[in-house]
Design an enzyme around this catalytic site. Sequence first.
Site, PDB file in Angstrom:
ATOM      1  N   ASN A  80      -4.934  -7.748  -2.945  1.00  0.00           N
ATOM      2  CA  ASN A  80      -3.505  -7.676  -2.643  1.00  0.00           C
ATOM      3  C   ASN A  80      -3.089  -6.215  -2.722  1.00  0.00           C
ATOM      4  O   ASN A  80      -3.094  -5.629  -3.812  1.00  0.00           O
ATOM      5  CB  ASN A  80      -2.691  -8.485  -3.655  1.00  0.00           C
ATOM      6  CG  ASN A  80      -3.040  -9.967  -3.644  1.00  0.00           C
ATOM      7  OD1 ASN A  80      -3.703 -10.452  -2.731  1.00  0.00           O
ATOM      8  ND2 ASN A  80      -2.585 -10.685  -4.648  1.00  0.00           N
ATOM      9  N   LYS A 112       9.959 -10.748   1.581  1.00  0.00           N
ATOM     10  CA  LYS A 112       8.866 -10.183   2.379  1.00  0.00           C
ATOM     11  C   LYS A 112       8.528 -11.033   3.593  1.00  0.00           C
ATOM     12  O   LYS A 112       7.622 -10.686   4.362  1.00  0.00           O
ATOM     13  CB  LYS A 112       7.621  -9.990   1.511  1.00  0.00           C
ATOM     14  CG  LYS A 112       7.775  -8.947   0.425  1.00  0.00           C
ATOM     15  CD  LYS A 112       6.446  -8.685  -0.278  1.00  0.00           C
ATOM     16  CE  LYS A 112       6.608  -7.688  -1.409  1.00  0.00           C
ATOM     17  NZ  LYS A 112       7.363  -8.244  -2.549  1.00  0.00           N
ATOM     18  N   TYR A 165       5.087  -0.911  -2.618  1.00  0.00           N
ATOM     19  CA  TYR A 165       5.070  -0.682  -4.063  1.00  0.00           C
ATOM     20  C   TYR A 165       4.265   0.585  -4.339  1.00  0.00           C
ATOM     21  O   TYR A 165       3.195   0.558  -4.947  1.00  0.00           O
ATOM     22  CB  TYR A 165       4.459  -1.874  -4.800  1.00  0.00           C
ATOM     23  CG  TYR A 165       5.298  -3.122  -4.731  1.00  0.00           C
ATOM     24  CD1 TYR A 165       6.668  -3.073  -4.951  1.00  0.00           C
ATOM     25  CD2 TYR A 165       4.725  -4.356  -4.442  1.00  0.00           C
ATOM     26  CE1 TYR A 165       7.448  -4.222  -4.880  1.00  0.00           C
ATOM     27  CE2 TYR A 165       5.498  -5.505  -4.379  1.00  0.00           C
ATOM     28  CZ  TYR A 165       6.854  -5.433  -4.599  1.00  0.00           C
ATOM     29  OH  TYR A 165       7.622  -6.574  -4.534  1.00  0.00           O
ATOM     30  N   ASN A 183      -5.479 -15.570  -8.598  1.00  0.00           N
ATOM     31  CA  ASN A 183      -4.685 -14.539  -7.934  1.00  0.00           C
ATOM     32  C   ASN A 183      -4.169 -13.539  -8.960  1.00  0.00           C
ATOM     33  O   ASN A 183      -3.477 -13.921  -9.915  1.00  0.00           O
ATOM     34  CB  ASN A 183      -3.495 -15.174  -7.204  1.00  0.00           C
ATOM     35  CG  ASN A 183      -2.602 -14.139  -6.542  1.00  0.00           C
ATOM     36  OD1 ASN A 183      -2.908 -13.634  -5.465  1.00  0.00           O
ATOM     37  ND2 ASN A 183      -1.487 -13.793  -7.185  1.00  0.00           N
ATOM     38  N   GLU A 184      -4.513 -12.260  -8.779  1.00  0.00           N
ATOM     39  CA  GLU A 184      -4.009 -11.157  -9.611  1.00  0.00           C
ATOM     40  C   GLU A 184      -4.132 -11.465 -11.105  1.00  0.00           C
ATOM     41  O   GLU A 184      -3.266 -11.094 -11.897  1.00  0.00           O
ATOM     42  CB  GLU A 184      -2.550 -10.845  -9.249  1.00  0.00           C
ATOM     43  CG  GLU A 184      -2.378 -10.348  -7.815  1.00  0.00           C
ATOM     44  CD  GLU A 184      -0.972  -9.855  -7.512  1.00  0.00           C
ATOM     45  OE1 GLU A 184      -0.066 -10.132  -8.312  1.00  0.00           O
ATOM     46  OE2 GLU A 184      -0.780  -9.188  -6.470  1.00  0.00           O
ATOM     47  N   TRP A 243       1.867 -11.149   3.488  1.00  0.00           N
ATOM     48  CA  TRP A 243       2.706 -11.749   2.462  1.00  0.00           C
ATOM     49  C   TRP A 243       4.154 -11.477   2.834  1.00  0.00           C
ATOM     50  O   TRP A 243       4.598 -10.352   2.692  1.00  0.00           O
ATOM     51  CB  TRP A 243       2.370 -11.157   1.083  1.00  0.00           C
ATOM     52  CG  TRP A 243       3.033 -11.920  -0.027  1.00  0.00           C
ATOM     53  CD1 TRP A 243       4.157 -11.583  -0.712  1.00  0.00           C
ATOM     54  CD2 TRP A 243       2.596 -13.167  -0.561  1.00  0.00           C
ATOM     55  NE1 TRP A 243       4.465 -12.543  -1.638  1.00  0.00           N
ATOM     56  CE2 TRP A 243       3.520 -13.534  -1.563  1.00  0.00           C
ATOM     57  CE3 TRP A 243       1.529 -14.034  -0.271  1.00  0.00           C
ATOM     58  CZ2 TRP A 243       3.389 -14.712  -2.291  1.00  0.00           C
ATOM     59  CZ3 TRP A 243       1.415 -15.204  -1.004  1.00  0.00           C
ATOM     60  CH2 TRP A 243       2.339 -15.524  -1.999  1.00  0.00           C
TER      61      TRP A 243
END
Length: 749
Positions: free
Chosen positions: A431, A531, A437, A375-376, A510
């Site tokens: 994502n 969130k 953001y 992930n990321e 999310w």
Amino acid sequence: MREMINFNRKWAFSKEATQVPTEISNKWNFVNLPHCWNSIDGQDGGNDYYRGTAYYAKYFEKTDLPKAARYYLEICGANASADVYVNGKHLAHHDGGYSTWRVDMTDALEVENLLVISVDNSENDLVYPQVADFTFYGGLYRDVNIIAVGESHFDLDYYGGPGIKVTPVMEGHHANVGVEVYVTNAKAGQKIRYTLCDADGNPVAGTETEASNVNFVLENAHKWHGRKDPYLYTAKAELLDGDTVIDAVSSRFGCRSFRIDPEKGFILNGEEYPLRGVSRHQDRWGLGNALLPEHHKEDMELINELGVTTIRLAHYQHDQYFYDLCDEYGMVVWAEIPYISQHMPNGRENTISQMKELITQNYNHPSIVVWGLSNEITMQSKDETDLLENHNILNDLCHDWDKTRPTTIAAVSMCPIEHPYLQIPDVVSYNHYFGWYGGETEMNGPWFDKFHATHPNIPIGCSEYGCEALNWHSSTPMQGDYTEEYQAHYHEELIKQLFSRKYLWATHVWNMFDFGADARAEGGENGQNHKGLITFDRKYKKDAFYAYKAWLSDDPFVHLCGKRYIDRVEDVTKVTVYSNQKTVELFADGVSLGKKESADHFFYFDVPNTGKTHLVAVSGSLKDESVINKVEVFNEDYRLKEQGAVLNWFDITHPEGYLSLNDKIKDVVRTEKGRALFEHFTSEYTAKMSDGKKEETVGGLGEGMMQMLGSFTILRFISLAGVLGFKPTKEQLLALNAQLNQIEKPENC
């Protein structure tokens, strides 16, 4: 026969002990498992929760255990590294805080025994995760058991697995079911009796043989078909010595076929089955990650109410009970390891061992359809050679250990769509937080269209999207205000954009629940990521929850939004209703404001705001009620006040027609003077973001980064930049604002 003894009661616990104890001091505390030592300090902000070693100790007598040849200690979750000692002898070490592992204690046992488990969640560069937006809770936070077995028994050593592996492969309406078992210390003449049972426990196939693997054909097999029909069979294996059963294991399984198509999305049993769902973290307010079965069950009930078809179990292996619930409720699952945010060259072996445990322990669950590699992970990596090699190893491992499931990744938004990292797994997800953001909400759908057009043969999905909401409110919600109204608006837009794109193989909000992130200082309540569609304590469903329920659930309902937003200053206020019904009528003090239809399940009404007004939304026999109240001055209880903020947005002067810190970066830099001010003020921070490499765009930010950050107000940009050490004083910010107040806003701003 094996016996399992739960060992959760009355452990002595200490964070103060400095070495493995030889006896339990009266200064130690007594706790029951599951236990988490960061249940308070890991959720209150400050990024100062205890990360180190703690000890759990317990006396027991061997005579209190069932008579058996071998005794295994089973630890279902110890975060993040742990060591086991029996009577001062070190028996085992384990790295990885989210999987089951076992230790053969037999040879170390005496009549009276002192069992000690040291658990360590301290920082290191060997064990994932180390960098991520959630709290790395320490503790023995799942069950601890002792398993008593005979000398010959089904395997208990191999990566914490169940000792039985079931592989159903559909061929038309028939299922070829392979069953494989692993026997430790098998003796000549021993046999294995295999039995397949239907959901009612009735045998439907069976055989007795010395072979460790067999195959059955289930004609006209009852298929596991997600929420529509989560049908489960059971495979049993009994180890026979003559006519005596000396050990037994079993596992439920489901017969289903699936594939992921780059144009049609997810296909289950030959039918298009859109995967629209949520992600889930396993922690709770006041408990950390030490959940009981009833907590997991409540989570599943809430997720099921939403009507979703898929859950991304982020960012680590979850409790076996929750995977069982996913099987039972028909949730299609993305399962992954915590290879997240920052690649660690010394952590490669840990990614491999955690992936082996994830697959071995969860292979039989029909709900799981993809293994998540990372992930990321490109977020903070500079030399990506080792990162790519690590991913190729994991990808090959998954395909070698499981021929039936594809692999996937969750790529960070800034990862270029031509990055070689994206070519490794079978399917890809991103994502994206356009509209929260940075960026704008309307950017999400077109971004995926661009990816799909560029890579038409790569299935693409959205693995994270969302925005934060607390008990703040506004009739003019805007990005970054943390209001429940903006979160609802954001998700309305994302639902319409994502759900209308058939090619998206899966979408995951999310997050389903707010969760602990002790490093966070946002939204006015530090230590949490807000969130979630539901609050951390599971007590309140935010309005956005019902936006998804309106689209996904067949359970008839009507929901009036804004129940916590009572006092309003405007003479006519907007009221939103969510429903999965065709028409909704709204009444104000008994007077109808009209009946409306909506294809997108979102109904908007303009309501006269005079005095106290009782609202009732009606659709057939369904109704929901709320109250609004006319006030002359905005209720400050509804306005975000950041804890520890240098400056809140409402403290800033913003003369009409002139710029201020409350204006978006993209608007400020449209003026020559505004651009110069922004570049000068943020030059130190942007140099860190670009590793000191000046780029020919605003303030040293690349075009892609500027596209995202341009929708931030300058104040929010500076606030979020604080994680990189960019923390100007109140006086500096006010001075910058005073300069901006001298610059006229550009047109259409």
